[in-house]
Design an enzyme around this catalytic site. Structure first.
Site, PDB file in Angstrom:
ATOM      1  N   CYS A  78     -12.567 -39.058  15.418  1.00 23.04           N
ATOM      2  CA  CYS A  78     -13.897 -39.207  14.834  1.00 23.04           C
ATOM      3  C   CYS A  78     -13.821 -39.671  13.385  1.00 23.04           C
ATOM      4  CB  CYS A  78     -14.678 -37.895  14.925  1.00 23.04           C
ATOM      5  SG  CYS A  78     -13.876 -36.490  14.137  1.00 23.04           S
TER       6      CYS A  78
ATOM      7  N   HIS B 237       1.460 -41.820   4.002  1.00 23.25           N
ATOM      8  CA  HIS B 237       0.107 -41.697   4.557  1.00 23.25           C
ATOM      9  C   HIS B 237       0.137 -40.930   5.879  1.00 23.25           C
ATOM     10  CE1 HIS B 237      -4.089 -42.724   5.279  1.00 23.25           C
ATOM     11  NE2 HIS B 237      -3.741 -42.994   6.531  1.00 23.25           N
TER      12      HIS B 237
END
Length: 346
Positions: free
Chosen positions: A50, A98
């Site tokens: 999401c 990351h």
């Protein structure tokens, strides 16, 4: 080795944009299958949630546009600047860092969230099934998962509420007040639905209704949390008597539309109704928010709740950042050993 990552996330794109690029499981499989036959791609894994869609790849050439074009093609979207501006590209150590920030929950909408680690594991398993994990990415993903676990066991980065479903419950509590005399309809009996039911049960919610495409799953979840399983054909009647509706389904279309809610609200005599849509893509029509006495909360609205826990966790962020820095070094040390061994064999 050209290690590259391309993606969009809640930090660069709105919910409306992110859902355009949300990759369903079958789309992730197709992309990995395409990469498997592309000689320019050595290894790859993908996750789409999401809050983000990201592709990590070990490429023969430094060409991240190859990955972006693949996403655009499978989503049937044009390569326009209006869409491309939302993408970020990271390479080498920045891409590794990351990934580690994602697996530890530092890069999440809710800092320290627990679900992202499971989503990383799922992405890795799919890549392994599609034969897209080689020596380098086996090392990389193992370290990412190890670090995600370590950050949560050795720091308090996930203390308090640390999930989208928790934030949904907290938002409902903030808006509706005491939940003990309230009722909730949970649409979707997957992992998110189960977590949502658990959080509402812990708050002593008065009544839980569960609705799901599979009646068997709805029955199981309702039984587990002392609720009542209901069918989609009952949705108008159930909404007539509920205070909160949490939608965590995974349909490709709206399950709740404005026309239905206008009918529901005519029978509620000005009694307010709260909808919280934590689905991706969204399963509640945004136009529902225009109906009188209805409030619609979407995923990106949940950051207002998150602020309450930020101070508690801020002292842990530096600790996790240090762990990440060390693990980036570990990864490249291990990669260097691979090359040393390969050179020694020549």
């Amino acid at each position: 080795m050209h290690l590259v990552m391309v993606g969009i996330s809640h930090k660069t794109a709105s919910l409306e944009i992110r859902e355009k690029f949300f990759l369903r499981p079958i789309e992730r499989e197709l992309l990995l299958s395409q990469f498997r036959t592309d000689t320019a791609v050595v290894e790859s894994f993908i996750f789409s949630t999401c809050n983000r869609t990201e592709i990590y790849a070990h490429l023969l050439n430094d060409d991240p546009q190859l990955l972006i074009q693949a996403i655009l093609k499978i989503k049937n979207l044009p390569p326009s600047d209006d869409l491309l501006k939302f993408f970020y590209i990271k390479k080498g150590p920045d891409a590794v860092r990351h990934l580690f920030s994602v697996s530890t929950g530092l890069d999440s909408l809710i800092v320290g969230e627990k679900q992202i680690l499971g989503q990383v594991k799922t992405a890795v398993e799919l890549a392994r099934t599609e034969c897209m994990l080689g020596k380098h990415f086996n090392i990389l993903t193992n370290l990412a998962i190890q670090l995600g676990k370590k950050a949560r066991t050795e720091t308090q980065i996930d203390s308090g509420g640390s999930s989208i479903s928790w934030a949904a419950m907290k938002m409902a509590e903030n808006i509706m007040g005491e939940l003990k005399d309230k009722s909730v309809l949970i649409i979707g009996a997957g992992k998110m639905g189960k977590l949502t039911a658990s959080h509402f049960q812990q708050k002593g919610i008065g009544q839980i209704y569960v609705m799901n495409r599979s009646q068997e799953k709805a029955d199981d979840l309702a039984q587990q949390y002392g609720g009542t399983a209901v069918g989609f054909w009952q949705i108008k009647d159930i909404l007539d008597k509920t205070d909160v509706c949490i939608c965590s389904a995974s349909c490709t279309h709206y399950l709740i539309e404005k026309d239905l809610i206008e009918q529901v609200m005519r029978d509620r005599q000005d009694k307010k109704l709260l909808f919280i849509d934590i689905s991706m893509p969204r399963n509640i029509d945004p136009a529902v928010a225009d109906v009188k006495n209805v409030r619609l909360v979407e995923i990106d609205d949940l950051d207002k709740v998150v602020e309450e826990n930020i101070n508690r966790r801020s002292s842990c962020v530096d600790q996790v950042e240090q762990m990440i820095t060390r693990k980036v070094t570990v990864f490249y040390d291990k990669v260097a050993k691979i090359y040393d061994i390969e050179v020694a064999r020549i």
